[in-house]
Scaffold this motif. Structure first.
Motif, PDB file in Angstrom:
ATOM      1  N   UNK A 182       0.831  -1.197   0.000  1.00  0.00           N
ATOM      2  CA  UNK A 182       0.000   0.000   0.000  1.00  0.00           C
ATOM      3  C   UNK A 182       0.867   1.249   0.000  1.00  0.00           C
ATOM      4  N   UNK A 183       0.288   2.327  -0.496  1.00  0.00           N
ATOM      5  CA  UNK A 183       1.015   3.580  -0.619  1.00  0.00           C
ATOM      6  C   UNK A 183       1.090   4.283   0.731  1.00  0.00           C
ATOM      7  N   UNK A 184       2.305   4.618   1.145  1.00  0.00           N
ATOM      8  CA  UNK A 184       2.536   5.363   2.379  1.00  0.00           C
ATOM      9  C   UNK A 184       3.170   6.698   2.004  1.00  0.00           C
ATOM     10  N   UNK A 185       2.506   7.788   2.375  1.00  0.00           N
ATOM     11  CA  UNK A 185       2.971   9.132   2.042  1.00  0.00           C
ATOM     12  C   UNK A 185       3.282   9.907   3.321  1.00  0.00           C
ATOM     13  N   UNK A 186       4.302  10.737   3.244  1.00  0.00           N
ATOM     14  CA  UNK A 186       4.663  11.626   4.347  1.00  0.00           C
ATOM     15  C   UNK A 186       4.774  13.036   3.794  1.00  0.00           C
ATOM     16  N   UNK A 187       4.197  13.985   4.520  1.00  0.00           N
ATOM     17  CA  UNK A 187       4.401  15.398   4.191  1.00  0.00           C
ATOM     18  C   UNK A 187       5.319  15.982   5.256  1.00  0.00           C
ATOM     19  N   UNK A 188       6.521  16.346   4.859  1.00  0.00           N
ATOM     20  CA  UNK A 188       7.492  16.944   5.783  1.00  0.00           C
ATOM     21  C   UNK A 188       7.387  18.460   5.629  1.00  0.00           C
ATOM     22  N   UNK A 189       6.786  19.082   6.628  1.00  0.00           N
ATOM     23  CA  UNK A 189       6.442  20.491   6.490  1.00  0.00           C
ATOM     24  C   UNK A 189       7.495  21.481   6.905  1.00  0.00           C
ATOM     25  N   UNK A 190       8.627  21.034   7.411  1.00  0.00           N
ATOM     26  CA  UNK A 190       9.663  21.977   7.833  1.00  0.00           C
ATOM     27  C   UNK A 190      10.181  22.776   6.650  1.00  0.00           C
ATOM     28  N   UNK A 191      10.283  24.095   6.772  1.00  0.00           N
ATOM     29  CA  UNK A 191      10.826  24.889   5.652  1.00  0.00           C
ATOM     30  C   UNK A 191      12.318  24.691   5.444  1.00  0.00           C
ATOM     31  N   UNK A 192      13.004  24.113   6.418  1.00  0.00           N
ATOM     32  CA  UNK A 192      14.452  23.942   6.292  1.00  0.00           C
ATOM     33  C   UNK A 192      14.803  22.785   5.362  1.00  0.00           C
ATOM     34  N   UNK A 193      14.284  21.613   5.646  1.00  0.00           N
ATOM     35  CA  UNK A 193      14.600  20.447   4.830  1.00  0.00           C
ATOM     36  C   UNK A 193      15.999  19.921   5.036  1.00  0.00           C
ATOM     37  N   UNK A 194      16.628  20.338   6.127  1.00  0.00           N
ATOM     38  CA  UNK A 194      17.994  19.876   6.409  1.00  0.00           C
ATOM     39  C   UNK A 194      18.022  18.830   7.514  1.00  0.00           C
ATOM     40  N   UNK A 195      16.861  18.529   8.101  1.00  0.00           N
ATOM     41  CA  UNK A 195      16.814  17.615   9.226  1.00  0.00           C
ATOM     42  C   UNK A 195      17.179  16.200   8.788  1.00  0.00           C
ATOM     43  N   UNK A 196      17.825  15.464   9.695  1.00  0.00           N
ATOM     44  CA  UNK A 196      18.254  14.106   9.382  1.00  0.00           C
ATOM     45  C   UNK A 196      17.056  13.198   9.113  1.00  0.00           C
TER      46      UNK A 196
END
Length: 725
Positions: free
Chosen positions: A432-446
């Motif tokens: 099944x399809x698993x989606x994540x929305x990563x909302x941080x504006x940085x995008x540098x998190x590990x």
């Protein structure tokens, strides 16, 4: 990001041989020719005309890049320049006629490619690329030059990319990535850059076709070719204008048959966008409503921006078909879940309420006071320990769930890190399809850079909107692909006797009278009221007796359009005296207005129905199109209509009705009986047949109103306008 373990390809029809002659009733092709572009993308021999190694010159950098590309694809490269003996230590030839062997691909670094094209044709070169600008994008003079270029290419049998193209086809693509790939088509090279860089996120790119002005090879050619390549999971395109509507629909049909999704940014929705597109590539953008209709018919997914293009194409290239339509929203925060669910529901996604049994199961790990019906709020703490994975697995085990979406609005270690890891691990164990929305504006998190992007099974997004639109497109695409049947397979191939009868009534360059237009409809089996054309008051009384009271009387004449506004329609006449008076009034008004009549129509009065409009117009790109909508005197004000490009099937005609804002009128409202939808669909299909058979000879057809009677009683064309080309 989604990785190599997901694949959607299934076998489709092989390429249609060049020269296939199967045509429809209008003489238009029912199959396209798939160009053999293997030797374009992986040639054995390459000639660079205008090659240079003088530092500081533009041609030098291009030559260097082409040498490197040729080495990567295993091609032998021959520099061509009359002023040099060698270029980058390679022997240089004065002319293409001096080359030691036949060349697969010639790249032209010259200002005027036309003389070189003529030489290449003599040398039997298979493909050429013209970078030069100054053609159709510059105006009439440039368009004329491009026409001459296209004519020479067409006569030669060679295929040309460009002019006004660039080096994108010769980019270096990563060969360490696996899984279904995205193939790019861009008329503006720079617009493909965001998708090209997807390789840095682990997404494979297999091809890039920068089509430029499309004097020869066009978007449709590359769609057809890419749809046949086994490594291509999705085609992503940025298009400013389509060269030919029929070629495009045939190419899109091939992709649909092969179940290869096509995702496209097509500019020109607005007047400003259309002007810019024309100035950049010299193309007609066409009516945007017709473009939308063609996309819908053949499953092309239209998106608005490059960010949507990359996210949607990536998802469609990699994700397996869904097992269910249900979408579950799962989050740390109840507010986040509610917000996302509102947006997803408004977009048309199915956010089903989970069963009582499933909710009881989830409450083993989630406090009872939290909502787990969907969206699911875990309250935060369960994600920090062993309960987090249990919750995710329980959700994915529900047979009503096809997609799990977890919006993580921002980093909140350690909860967000543990949640991301659990989602990545769970995705590895499910189809099944698993989606994540990563909302941080940085995008540098590990958690984002390593855990989410490092997963080969997760679909990771940065915005709610892109996630929702991509998932919706994913579900709709697979429904479309599962049910798709090519309309070209059932398109009529021979003209009917109706066409001969209709053509006998047509007069080139003229608008027909209502009486003649209705005779055309009769020829195609479309019902019209009982009526007679008369030329005297006495004749009108006799006609009324034959037709049956009450009657409608209308002026009938060629070039006579809006009769109601001129007072040339009389309704509800119930006696001979009223009919005589109406005849005199109508002829007097026509005389005063200077309208030439062929007579007065005495018509059966038809009431108690839903007024619709069905028509045909000619689109500059797609040819004849069929429109259906709410009709009557308010048709232009309501503007509630749907359009399709022939050929299409009965199911598509019904879809048109479903698109109308006023479609509930056909179901019966305020005590009115349901309308005869089957009869309406039958009229649409007969009008389509008329559009296909009469082709460009029928410039315009307008049946308004088409009175759709109560169910089982049919539909009657009360008025008709036909314009001949």
């Amino acid at each position: 990001m989604l990785g190599s373990t997901y694949s959607t390809r299934s076998p489709g029809p092989g390429p249609v041989a060049r020269g296939a002659s199967d045509t429809d009733v209008g003489g238009r092709p029912l199959h396209n020719t798939v160009p053999d572009l293997d030797r374009f993308f992986r040639p054995e021999t390459v000639a660079v005309v205008g090659a240079s190694d003088t530092e500081g010159r533009p041609n030098t950098g291009i030559t260097r890049q082409l040498i490197a590309w040729s080495q990567r694809v295993g091609a032998r490269l021959f520099p061509v320049n009359p002023g040099r003996e060698t270029v980058f230590d390679l022997p240089c030839y004065a002319s293409v006629t001096d080359l030691p062997e036949t060349v697969d691909l010639a790249v032209l670094l010259v200002g005027d490619p036309l003389p070189v094209i003529e030489q290449l044709a003599e040398a039997k070169v298979r493909f050429a690329v013209a970078f030069a600008s100054g053609f159709a994008e510059t105006g009439e003079e440039g368009a004329a030059a491009q026409t001459r270029l296209a004519e020479v290419v067409a006569a030669s049998g060679m295929r040309l990319l460009g002019p006004n193209t660039n080096l994108n086809a010769f980019e270096k693509f990563r060969d360490d990535l696996t899984g279904p790939a995205i193939a790019l088509i861009t008329q503006s090279g720079h617009q493909g850059r965001p998708l090209y860089t997807l390789q840095e996120l682990g997404i494979r790119i297999s091809h890039w076709a920068p089509t430029g002005n499309e004097a020869d090879l066009e978007t449709a050619d590359f769609i057809s070719y890419f749809a046949e390549q086994p490594e291509v999971g999705a085609i992503a395109a940025y298009v400013e204008g389509l060269r030919d509507g029929r070629s495009f629909t045939l190419a899109a049909d091939r992709a649909a048959r092969n179940k290869v999704p096509v995702v496209m940014v097509k500019v020109g929705r607005t007047e400003t966008g259309a002007r810019m597109a024309a100035s950049h590539t010299g193309k007609l953008t066409g009516s945007d409503a017709v473009v939308d209709a063609a996309f819908k018919q053949f499953g092309v997914i239209r998106v608005d921006g490059l960010d949507q293009l990359q996210d949607t194409a990536t998802l469609l290239a990699r994700a397996k078909p869904p097992t269910a339509d249900g979408v579950v929203v799962y989050s740390i925060s109840g507010g986040t879940g509610a917000h996302f669910s509102d947006l997803a529901t408004a977009a048309g996604l199915d956010i089903p309420r989970l069963s009582d049994a499933k909710q009881t199961e989830l409450h083993q790990w989630i406090p009872d006071y939290l909502n787990v019906a969907n969206p699911i709020d875990n309250g935060g703490h369960p994600v920090g320990d062993w309960r987090g994975r249990k919750i995710i697995d329980a959700i994915l085990a529900d047979p009503s769930v096809g997609v799990l979406i977890c919006p993580i609005t921002g980093p909140f270690p350690p909860m967000s890190d543990k949640l991301a890891q659990d989602l990545a691990d769970a995705a590895e164990s499910t189809d099944k399809l698993v989606c994540v929305v990563w909302g941080s504006p940085l995008g540098t998190e590990d958690a984002y850079r390593t855990t989410l992007l490092g997963s080969s099974r997760l679909a990771t997004f940065r915005t709610f909107g892109n996630c929702i639109s991509a998932v919706k497109s994913y579900l709709e695409h697979h429904h479309f692909a599962a049910a798709y049947r090519s309309p070209f397979d059932d398109a009529p191939r021979t003209r009917s006797s109706s066409a001969r009868k209709a053509q006998a009534l047509m007069r080139a360059g003229h608008q027909l009278s209502e009486h003649a237009a209705k005779q055309m409809l009769r020829a195609y089996g479309i019902r019209v009221p009982r009526e007679q054309l008369v030329t005297s008051a006495a004749g009108s009384v006799r006609a009324a007796g034959l037709v049956g009271y009450p009657v409608v009387m209308k002026a009938s004449g060629a070039q006579l359009g809006h009769k109601t506004e001129l007072g040339l329609v009389k309704i509800g006449l119930t006696s001979a005296s009223q009919v005589r008076d109406a005849y005199r009034d109508l002829t007097d008004i026509a005389r005063y207005e200077g309208v030439e009549l062929d007579g007065i129509l005495v018509c059966q009065m038809v009431e108690r129905g839903v007024e619709m409009v069905v028509g045909v117009t000619q689109d500059p790109l797609f040819g004849p199109t069929v429109t259906v909508g709410l009709g009557g005197v308010l048709v232009e004000i309501l503007a509630d209509a749907a359009v399709r490009v022939p050929p299409f099937g009965e199911d598509m005609a019904r879809d048109m009705l479903g698109e109308l804002r006023g479609h509930r009128l056909l179901e019966g409202v305020r005590g009115a009986p349901p309308a005869d939808v089957d009869a309406l669909v039958d009229v649409v299909m007969r009008v389509q047949r008329m559009a296909m058979e009469l082709g460009g000879d029928l410039s315009e057809l307008d049946i308004n109103p088409l009175m759709v009677l109560p169910r089982g009683q049919g539909a009657v064309a009360l008025d008709a306008l036909a314009v001949c080309r």
